[in-house]
Design an enzyme around this catalytic site. Structure first.
Site, PDB file in Angstrom:
ATOM      1  N   GLU A 112       7.900  -0.294   5.656  1.00  0.00           N
ATOM      2  CA  GLU A 112       7.709  -0.907   6.966  1.00  0.00           C
ATOM      3  C   GLU A 112       8.224  -2.350   6.951  1.00  0.00           C
ATOM      4  OE1 GLU A 112       4.012  -1.835  10.050  1.00  0.00           O
ATOM      5  OE2 GLU A 112       3.681  -1.902   7.878  1.00  0.00           O
ATOM      6  N   LYS A 131       5.502   2.464  16.329  1.00  0.00           N
ATOM      7  CA  LYS A 131       4.159   2.330  15.773  1.00  0.00           C
ATOM      8  C   LYS A 131       3.152   2.392  16.911  1.00  0.00           C
ATOM      9  CE  LYS A 131       1.577  -0.514  12.438  1.00  0.00           C
ATOM     10  NZ  LYS A 131       1.635  -1.700  11.573  1.00  0.00           N
ATOM     11  N   CYS A 176       2.452   2.793   8.619  1.00  0.00           N
ATOM     12  CA  CYS A 176       1.390   2.002   8.023  1.00  0.00           C
ATOM     13  C   CYS A 176       0.018   2.260   8.647  1.00  0.00           C
ATOM     14  CB  CYS A 176       1.777   0.522   8.080  1.00  0.00           C
ATOM     15  SG  CYS A 176       0.839  -0.530   6.929  1.00  0.00           S
TER      16      CYS A 176
END
Length: 533
Positions: free
Chosen positions: A268, A343, A377
């Site tokens: 990331e 995300k 993440c």
């Protein structure tokens, strides 16, 4: 005599594929045909028509849906000769569909009682036979009901009842209809449909053999579906230009290419390394300077994926869209196509320091080595995201991450392992190591990249296929077998995916509300630590 209008006499009958728009009509039809039995949800039918559209057939008369036939493609031998309905058609309606299976499995046939006697059921069975031949499948397998058995259950066993029907000593319309359509009885199974009160839970496994079936030159059993993955534990260090960054990235892709990896995963926001050669700026301006380099990033990874013949999950980078900043991961297929996943969950510090907005939608991507999804993440810490991806058919979950301490890393790692166990899928993680003192998020990093599996006998000990040493620049390579996870969902020691209680709960993807803009902190130079995972 009035003129004859042929429209008063003719009927328009059409056999067609079912679509998600048919859900309400299917529910109405099933209520007529199977009173008291729970019908399929809209989500389940949508998944079925998406995964195997040609297997879902409807008959329409004058625009009204009057009959349906639902089917799956499976490797029926995997379920054993005395399987029950729920073994194949469990709560996840489309979950058992196997595009490499050798058999067409009939889920159900429903014909509106008002239209019975018009041989509509025969039309549906003929359409299934045509599909079986077209797909070059060995057979059609169905589980027949015995709705008249309860009337004579005190006098004979289910086996004796079936024999009496075959001998035409008793009348059983359902079984007789299936025999008339060329199906042969294989066995009577007690408990095939436990909720079928008329059949007292019994079912008859029946089979129609495709005489046109042409075996492959090799036997059509699959022992493996190998996929080689490579996770890059990426070392960030100051670079003087984008070309220097590209040279470092190319080194790792070249190394993975030497191992003939099918997928390469980067971490990331490792692209924050690029801020080391950009003029020092306050956060709002710095993140937009980085976003301005997104076209160069896309060109670089697109070229590498094609040149090295590998699919690359290019970590993630910040991208500016509609005056907002998003954390976006890209999949660069080796055929030159590109996909994107934003995300979904933004950490408080990421929103506060960079003004990052949350994306919307869980995407699953088809590749030449299976279906994959990406959880960036923090997203992996929310089990609903991976569950939705698995419901959409994801077999491998890629998790690029960036964490600044061991606690943050362990949140990602432990949740990644949990997602592998819960969904009986593979999870690959890749993190950032090294530091750049003058770049936010890059001044401290902690990573240990790895490849995680379900926890069962066919897989690696401790559910870890491969893992880097922590906090060193490295790559980790592992061979995964998608056939193992598919079989594990069917016959694992435990079956967390198959045994979900969808009668008690479900995970449903919703349309999100418009995101509220979050402005980064201004008036502070770009230094310090930000937790992104």
């Amino acid at each position: 005599m009035p003129e004859i209008d042929l429209d008063d006499f003719q009927t328009q009958l059409r056999v067609r594929p079912l679509t998600p728009a048919d859900h309400d009509a299917i529910v109405r039809l099933h209520g007529l045909c199977f009173p008291g039995m729970e019908t399929w949800s809209e989500r389940e039918l949508d998944a079925l028509t998406e995964r195997f559209p040609e297997g879902q057939i409807g008959v329409e008369i004058d625009g009204r849906l009057v009959a349906t036939a639902l089917s799956l493609q499976v490797d029926v031998d995997e379920y054993g000769p005395s399987h029950v309905y729920d073994d194949v058609v469990h709560d996840d309606l489309a979950g058992s569909h196997d595009p490499d299976g050798d058999s067409l499995y009939g889920i159900e046939v429903a014909v509106d009682p008002a239209f019975q006697g018009m041989r509509i059921g025969r039309r549906l069975y003929e359409e299934r036979k045509v599909l079986c031949r077209r797909l070059n499948l060995k057979r059609i397998v169905i589980g027949g009901r015995l709705p008249g058995y309860y009337k004579v259950a005190d006098e004979m066993t289910a086996q004796e009842y079936v024999e009496a029907v075959v001998a035409r000593e008793l009348v059983e319309p359902v079984l007789s209809f299936q025999l008339a359509n060329g199906f042969a009885i294989k066995r009577v199974v007690k408990g095939y449909l436990p909720d079928d009160e008329e059949s007292l839970g019994h079912g008859v496994i029946m089979e129609w053999v495709n005489l046109h079936y042409q075996p492959d030159s090799a036997e059509r059993t699959r022992s493996t579906f190998p996929v080689r993955v490579c996770a890059v534990q990426y070392p960030v260090r100051p670079v003087a230009s984008f070309d220097e960054f590209a040279k470092q990235v190319t080194f790792f892709v070249d190394a993975a290419g030497g191992y003939r990896a099918d997928f390469v995963l980067f971490p990331e926001i490792f692209t924050l390394q690029l801020l080391s050669f950009l003029p020092t700026a306050r956060r709002g301006k710095a993140v937009r300077q980085l976003a301005a380099l997104a076209p160069d990033y896309l060109d670089l990874f697109h070229d590498l994926a094609v040149r090295y013949n590998t699919n690359i999950v290019g970590g993630s980078t910040y991208v500016e869209e509609d005056d907002g900043i998003y954390n976006v991961a890209y999949l660069f297929r080796r055929d030159g196509t590109i996909e994107a996943q934003k995300k979904l969950h933004i950490t408080p510090s990421e929103a506060r320091w960079w003004g990052v907005r949350p994306g919307a939608g869980v995407r699953v991507f088809d590749t030449d080595r299976g279906r994959v999804a990406i959880s960036i993440c923090y997203d992996v810490e929310f089990p609903e995201v991976a569950r939705i991806a698995a419901q959409k058919g994801a077999q491998i979950l890629f998790v690029p991450f960036c964490t600044d301490n061991r606690q943050g890393y362990l949140r990602v790692r432990l949740c990644a392992q949990a997602r592998a166990i819960e969904n009986q899928m593979y999870v690959v993680t890749a993190g950032v190591t090294g530091l750049i003192p003058d770049v936010d998020n890059m001044n401290v990093n902690y990573a240990q990249s790895g490849v995680f599996t379900p926890s069962d006998f066919p897989f690696a000990r401790d559910g870890v296929a491969a893992e880097c040493e922590p906090n060193i620049e490295a790559i980790v390579v592992a061979d995964l077998d998608l056939e193992l996870t598919r079989r594990n969902r069917i016959a694992g020691t435990v079956r967390p995916w198959t045994d979900r209680r969808l009668d008690l709960y479900e995970v449903v993807e919703k349309e999100p509300s418009p995101p509220q803009p979050t402005l980064p902190i201004e008036g502070v130079p770009v230094t310090g630590s930000v937790e992104t995972g």
